[in-house]
Design an enzyme around this catalytic site. Structure first.
Site, PDB file in Angstrom:
ATOM      1  CG  HIS A   7      -1.706  -1.119   1.321  1.00 46.56           C
ATOM      2  ND1 HIS A   7      -2.895  -1.290   0.795  1.00 46.56           N
ATOM      3  CD2 HIS A   7      -1.662  -2.403   1.747  1.00 46.56           C
ATOM      4  CE1 HIS A   7      -3.727  -2.174   0.757  1.00 46.56           C
ATOM      5  NE2 HIS A   7      -2.758  -3.240   1.473  1.00 46.56           N
ATOM      6  NE  ARG A  58      -2.253   3.557   3.411  1.00 47.71           N
ATOM      7  CZ  ARG A  58      -3.065   2.371   3.698  1.00 47.71           C
ATOM      8  NH1 ARG A  58      -3.544   1.872   2.562  1.00 47.71           N
ATOM      9  NH2 ARG A  58      -3.023   1.954   4.456  1.00 47.71           N
ATOM     10  CG  ASN A 100      -6.420  -0.157  -0.139  1.00 51.46           C
ATOM     11  OD1 ASN A 100      -5.479  -0.060  -0.679  1.00 51.46           O
ATOM     12  ND2 ASN A 100      -6.786  -0.372   0.939  1.00 51.46           N
ATOM     13  CE  LYS A 138      -6.491  -7.702  -2.066  1.00 55.67           C
ATOM     14  NZ  LYS A 138      -5.779  -6.691  -1.410  1.00 55.67           N
ATOM     15  CG  HIS A 193      -8.839  -8.778   2.146  1.00 59.13           C
ATOM     16  ND1 HIS A 193      -7.889  -7.893   2.593  1.00 59.13           N
ATOM     17  CD2 HIS A 193      -9.474  -9.302   3.158  1.00 59.13           C
ATOM     18  CE1 HIS A 193      -8.219  -7.939   3.882  1.00 59.13           C
ATOM     19  NE2 HIS A 193      -9.018  -8.794   4.257  1.00 59.13           N
ATOM     20  CG  HIS A 198      -3.435  -9.939   3.378  1.00 64.15           C
ATOM     21  ND1 HIS A 198      -4.376 -10.785   3.410  1.00 64.15           N
ATOM     22  CD2 HIS A 198      -3.630  -8.980   2.898  1.00 64.15           C
ATOM     23  CE1 HIS A 198      -5.366 -10.046   2.979  1.00 64.15           C
ATOM     24  NE2 HIS A 198      -4.948  -8.742   2.505  1.00 64.15           N
ATOM     25  CG  ASP A 257      -1.447  -6.120   4.048  1.00 63.94           C
ATOM     26  OD1 ASP A 257      -1.697  -5.038   3.411  1.00 63.94           O
ATOM     27  OD2 ASP A 257      -1.971  -6.598   4.703  1.00 63.94           O
ATOM     28  CG  HIS A 263      -3.517   3.066   8.498  1.00 59.13           C
ATOM     29  ND1 HIS A 263      -4.529   3.674   7.931  1.00 59.13           N
ATOM     30  CD2 HIS A 263      -3.436   2.087   8.485  1.00 59.13           C
ATOM     31  CE1 HIS A 263      -5.083   2.587   7.345  1.00 59.13           C
ATOM     32  NE2 HIS A 263      -4.172   1.652   7.442  1.00 59.13           N
ATOM     33  CB  ALA A 288      -6.655  -2.736  10.058  1.00 52.34           C
TER      34      ALA A 288
HETATM   35  C1  NCD Z   1      -4.603  -2.488   4.478  1.00 54.33           C
HETATM   36  C2  NCD Z   1      -4.872  -0.830   4.431  1.00 54.33           C
HETATM   37  O1  NCD Z   1      -4.709  -0.243   5.347  1.00 54.33           O
HETATM   38  O2  NCD Z   1      -5.008  -0.403   3.258  1.00 54.33           O
HETATM   39  N1  NCD Z   1      -4.772  -2.885   5.758  1.00 54.33           N
HETATM   40  C3  NCD Z   1      -4.541  -3.895   6.581  1.00 54.33           C
HETATM   41  O3  NCD Z   1      -4.905  -4.121   7.755  1.00 54.33           O
HETATM   42  N2  NCD Z   1      -3.515  -4.751   6.002  1.00 54.33           N
HETATM   43  C4  NCD Z   1      -5.780  -3.263   3.746  1.00 54.33           C
HETATM   44  C5  NCD Z   1      -5.510  -4.761   3.498  1.00 54.33           C
HETATM   45  O4  NCD Z   1      -4.786  -5.191   2.885  1.00 54.33           O
HETATM   46  O5  NCD Z   1      -6.617  -5.362   4.137  1.00 54.33           O
HETATM   47 ZN    ZN Z   2      -3.136  -5.098   1.844  1.00 53.31          ZN
END
Ligand code: NCD
Ligand code: ZN
Length: 336
Positions: free
Chosen positions: A14, A16, A40, A95, A134, A168, A240, A244, A256
């Site tokens: 990710h 962002r 995402n 995805k 996922h 994952h 993964d 954040h 998460a």
């Molecule tokens: C991921 C995210 O923050 O985009 N979060 C996570 O807990 N792994 C999304 C994901 O891969 O589930």
């Molecule tokens: Zn992820």
């Protein structure tokens, strides 16, 4: 002691957007040759224009480092074969998220009826576009992945020419499913090789280890470790790494995601060395992914040395990594 890793690949990342992208893209690009970038965002990446401009923003943020962002499209059941054909050269995979299962997945699929998904999956199969999933149901949080295995099996059976990557994976059940279908593959994260639910919630709550899928039981971690350490040919490293901002993690309603990208290779070297499996690390972090996805990433040699590395507490005052403030046994000596 030193080891060399060639073209490390992170097949679930990710990155962002905006300021976070600018912080994290150079960190991945420093030690990885390429990564499979998750779609995402808000809104999710669902059009050719969004794919192309996101890739451009990633390349710009990577600041001239040799790094290939392999793009993914957010699965929608209403994509037409013509649309998929038009984006095929811009993506490495699509995805699929169940609706609402994790961060920014609200626009995901509501059900797994083949009648609803079949058209897109058929077209993907014909166009040879892998499907990354996922795999969690909306059930009890510890059982969500296990309950999803029959759905993986249904997809694998009905679309034998479609490459399906169980993203994952966190359970022994998922590791076992790998060998039942030729077209099932998997990624494993760094954190699920290190932690169980005990590390997240067994003592004081550790928000920086909270992620989806949640870390599971010791026997699950043992099965994942076995698959990774022997570099099971259908298993690839996918961090993964999911950054954040600190205030979103250290909060009621903690987001998460575990941020691991900048420390992933060091922590993997430590783990593989402790288990006397260093010779398999190259396959786990690169060769398997090259073969499964048929990619040829830019040349990069990363030299790791066994010497203490103090993990930063925080990057750019914004995002806290796994192992923050702790010492790892391996550091990156050079990458290029
Ligand atoms: C991921 C995210 O923050 O985009 N979060 C996570 O807990 N792994 C999304 C994901 O891969 O589930
Ligand atoms: Zn992820």
């Amino acid at each position: 002691m030193v080891i060399a890793l060639n073209e490390p690949l992170d097949m679930h990342l990710h990155l962002r957007d905006e300021r976070m992208l600018e912080i994290v893209a150079p960190l991945s690009a420093e030690t990885f040759s390429g990564a499979l970038v998750m779609p995402n965002l808000v809104p999710p990446v669902t059009t050719k224009e969004a794919l192309v401009s996101y890739r451009e923003r990633i390349v710009k943020s990577a600041e001239k480092r040799d790094f290939t962002p392999y793009m993914t499209l957010f699965f929608r059941s209403d994509y037409t074969p013509e649309f998929l054909e038009s984006v095929k050269s811009d993506i490495l995979a699509i995805k699929l998220y169940p609706a609402g299962i994790t961060t920014n997945s609200e626009g995901g699929v509501e059900g797994f009826e083949l009648i609803e998904l079949g058209g897109v999956l058929e077209a993907m199969s014909e166009l040879q576009i892998p499907l990354c999933v996922h795999g969690e149901t909306g059930g009890f949080v510890m059982d969500r992945e296990k309950e999803f295995i029959p759905i993986y099996e249904k997809l694998a059976k009905n679309f034998p020419d479609l490459k399906i990557v169980m993203e994952h994976i966190t359970t022994k059940s998922a590791v076992e499913a790998l060998d039942r279908f030729e077209n099932l593959y998997a990624t494993i994260t760094l954190h699920h090789l290190y932690i169980t639910l005990d590390d997240v919630a067994g003592g004081l709550l550790q928000p920086h280890l909270f992620c989806k899928p949640i870390a599971k039981r010791p026997e699950d971690r043992a099965a994942l470790l076995q698959a990774a350490l022997k570099a099971h040919p259908k298993v690839m490293f996918g961090s993964d790494s999911a950054p954040h901002p600190r205030e979103a993690k250290e909060a009621p309603g903690c987001a998460a995601g575990v941020f691991t990208a900048p420390i992933a290779l060091q922590a993997l070297a430590q783990l593989f060395e402790r288990h006397e499996a260093l010779e398999n690390l190259q396959s786990f972090v690169s060769d398997n992914a090259k073969r499964v996805y048929g990619v040829n990433p830019p040349k990069k040699e990363v030299i790791l040395e066994k010497s203490p590395y103090l993990v930063p507490e925080i990057y750019e005052g914004c995002v806290v990594p796994m192992f923050a403030g702790q010492s790892l046994e391996w550091r990156v000596l050079s990458a290029g």
